[in-house]
Design an enzyme around this catalytic site. Sequence first.
Site, PDB file in Angstrom:
ATOM      1  N   GLY A  31       8.327   3.754   0.667  1.00 57.54           N
ATOM      2  CA  GLY A  31       9.083   4.901   1.148  1.00 57.54           C
ATOM      3  C   GLY A  31      10.559   4.737   0.881  1.00 57.54           C
ATOM      4  N   ASP A  76      10.444  15.412   9.002  1.00 57.20           N
ATOM      5  CA  ASP A  76      10.023  14.951   7.674  1.00 57.20           C
ATOM      6  C   ASP A  76       8.505  15.013   7.551  1.00 57.20           C
ATOM      7  OD1 ASP A  76      10.511  14.081   5.088  1.00 57.20           O
ATOM      8  OD2 ASP A  76      10.396  11.962   5.606  1.00 57.20           O
ATOM      9  N   VAL A 131       5.414  -0.617   2.593  1.00 54.32           N
ATOM     10  CA  VAL A 131       4.370  -0.811   3.595  1.00 54.32           C
ATOM     11  C   VAL A 131       3.319  -1.741   3.011  1.00 54.32           C
ATOM     12  CG1 VAL A 131       2.653   0.305   5.058  1.00 54.32           C
ATOM     13  CG2 VAL A 131       4.791   1.484   4.538  1.00 54.32           C
ATOM     14  N   PHE A 182      12.840   4.017   2.889  1.00 50.60           N
ATOM     15  CA  PHE A 182      13.492   2.987   3.685  1.00 50.60           C
ATOM     16  C   PHE A 182      12.797   1.642   3.585  1.00 50.60           C
ATOM     17  CE2 PHE A 182      14.478   6.992   5.836  1.00 50.60           C
ATOM     18  CZ  PHE A 182      15.848   6.950   5.732  1.00 50.60           C
ATOM     19  N   GLY A 183      11.780   1.532   2.758  1.00 52.24           N
ATOM     20  CA  GLY A 183      11.122   0.246   2.610  1.00 52.24           C
ATOM     21  C   GLY A 183       9.664   0.393   2.216  1.00 52.24           C
ATOM     22  N   ILE A 200       0.820  -1.210   0.000  1.00 52.08           N
ATOM     23  CA  ILE A 200       0.000   0.000   0.000  1.00 52.08           C
ATOM     24  C   ILE A 200       0.853   1.260   0.000  1.00 52.08           C
ATOM     25  CG2 ILE A 200      -1.997  -1.057   1.092  1.00 52.08           C
ATOM     26  CD1 ILE A 200      -1.039   0.001   3.767  1.00 52.08           C
ATOM     27  N   GLY A 201       2.163   1.101  -0.014  1.00 48.76           N
ATOM     28  CA  GLY A 201       3.021   2.282  -0.041  1.00 48.76           C
ATOM     29  C   GLY A 201       4.474   1.896  -0.170  1.00 48.76           C
ATOM     30  N   LYS A 238       5.424  -2.145   7.995  1.00 47.62           N
ATOM     31  CA  LYS A 238       6.522  -1.515   7.267  1.00 47.62           C
ATOM     32  C   LYS A 238       7.711  -2.476   7.264  1.00 47.62           C
ATOM     33  CE  LYS A 238       7.743   2.833   7.996  1.00 47.62           C
ATOM     34  NZ  LYS A 238       8.410   4.009   8.638  1.00 47.62           N
TER      35      LYS A 238
END
Length: 657
Positions: free
Chosen positions: A349, A465, A354, A351-352, A346-347, A368
């Site tokens: 980023g 952030d 989700v 760093f990895g 679903i996402g 995550k």
Amino acid sequence: MSSQTCLLLILAILTNLSASVTAQNYGCFGGNYTANGTYSTNLISLISSLAPNITDNAYYNATSGQAPDQVYASALCRTDFQLEECRSCLRGAIAPLLQSLCPNRRQGIFFRQACTLRYSDEPISGGAGAQSYSVRSRGVQNLSSPEQFNQQLRVLLRELRAQAAAGGPLMKIAAGNGTAPDFQTMFAMMQCVPDLSAAGCADCLIRSEQMICCDNRSRIVVYMPGCYLEYTIYPFYNISRIEQVRAMIAAPLSPPVQAPVTRSSPGNDDGNSTRTVIIILVPIVASLLIAACVGTYASKRLKKKTEHITLQRLDEEEYVSAEESLIFDFEELLTATNNFSDSHKIGQGGFGAVYKGKLRKGQQIAVKRLSRNSEQGELEFKNEVVLMVKLQHKNLVRLLGFSLRGPERLLVYEFVHNGSLDCSVFDPMKRLAINWDVRYTIIKGIAKGLVYLHEDSRLRVIHRDLKASNVLLDEDNNPKISDFGMARLFTQDETRANTRRIVGTYGYMAPEYARNGHFSMKSDVFSFGVLVLEIISGQSNNSFKNVENGENVEYMLSFAWRNWRAGTAKKMIDPALMSASASRNDMLRCIHIGLLCVQENAKVRPTMASVVVMLNSLSSTFPVPLQPGFFVPSSNDEIRATEFSRNEATISDLYPR
């Protein structure tokens, strides 16, 4: 502080470090002394000298004055803490002990995780006096096989007790691990004040062991004036630091190597001198290499045994509260996410990824999965667990737990049904369903979450952030700030800091941070201002277009400020909201607030607490916003310092309700 030490400090005791203390962590004895008297003066002078004088062996004692106002004091730190951490602990213990815990008492002792501070009007060398006083704290987790565990624990403690007692006059400490039932590992540490005799150290540790007899808890700590004992099922000590100190102490005590006496013939002096130097240096170098190898091996062995991540206390007063329920079974998460299939993603980023998942009990979760072999991802993981365990607010996403297996690092969150804010407010179709009332609620919710981080929580946290993709919306479109991997923890009296490593997202970064690495609460305020203007315009600041003709024009902040000064701020409003004429005043108020937040000079930006007041105000007089950060003038635009737009009037005057 070395990176290895930082790792061990970050990786200490998350799951079972929350303890129920059966006694206070301090004791007060003897009579009272007169405030500002001779004893008081001697005490303050002496106790203040402990931290500067303590050395790597982590123990120091001294005396000051003459009877009857003579004062004795001692300081003992855990040897596996770095020297500066030891000194910081001692400095932080003085005021609580003398002012609030034992005010005007002639004898006192204060136990903290990193250090023990003690003073008395009687000799205390070797832990003398108050030997019967002790403090015991117990972990919250019960053992599954207590009889077997305690049997193996006694064997381990017996071995460590012998090692600690035989440690010598400068350091008496031992740490190690052993096999526990149910494929677990037990870890233990014992330490005595160095000026105790071997028999005295052993006796103190035996009495400490008696205090943990037949207990069914997976962690117990015992503090006594002359010794310290701790065991748990998670690694908590820095064995490398202990070996380092032991090597430093042992080196000066090693007897000098005598070179053999030989008769030299004329012309052979250089050869004999070289031979003598070699004979002296080789054992010394070999000893240092062996010590380094032992420290490296012990550290690697400890790291391999660490299957459950643990986190050091965020401060020296309280423990990170985390129950065993925070640890998720890796296989269950694998099943819940269908082996991290793309259909569950679903996402994504920096760093990895989700993934959406569903536990066996039916609970929906978001997982995550930190990128493998990523140093930044590892740092983000530790940082986020530390912070999210301590932070609880309705406008912050809730961390449910974590899981580790080999290189895998998983963070488990509550599932937030409507996804991230950017997916709703920047989508041409979805944003039609996000009316102004919803957007206004989102803006105010984000502001409340930041106020909690900056001022209302027991920690002071700078997010660093904040952006639309890091704000999640629940089923009622309430905002929840997420992704604390970049966040920085401040002490309550800190207001700003510097960094050489700039992290975050360009377009949301405050100018002082992006250019010079200076960040503070005002850095988050700047990001919030950008976010407010995005929510009102329905567009991302990185792909902003003129809402009237659809042309690419300029940086969003430049466009917003230019139109504010020209009295045409309504050009910033999303056309989908223009029909909500009754809410136009609130929209213009938010544009005004957003511009105040993105001013180039951090000092004139409002605090988030002030922002919340302004968002809920109907008639407040707001300052006139100054030039925003990263303002880019157009070719036909002349900026003069004395020029102000018609928006110089207050909001209440310009837009009467």
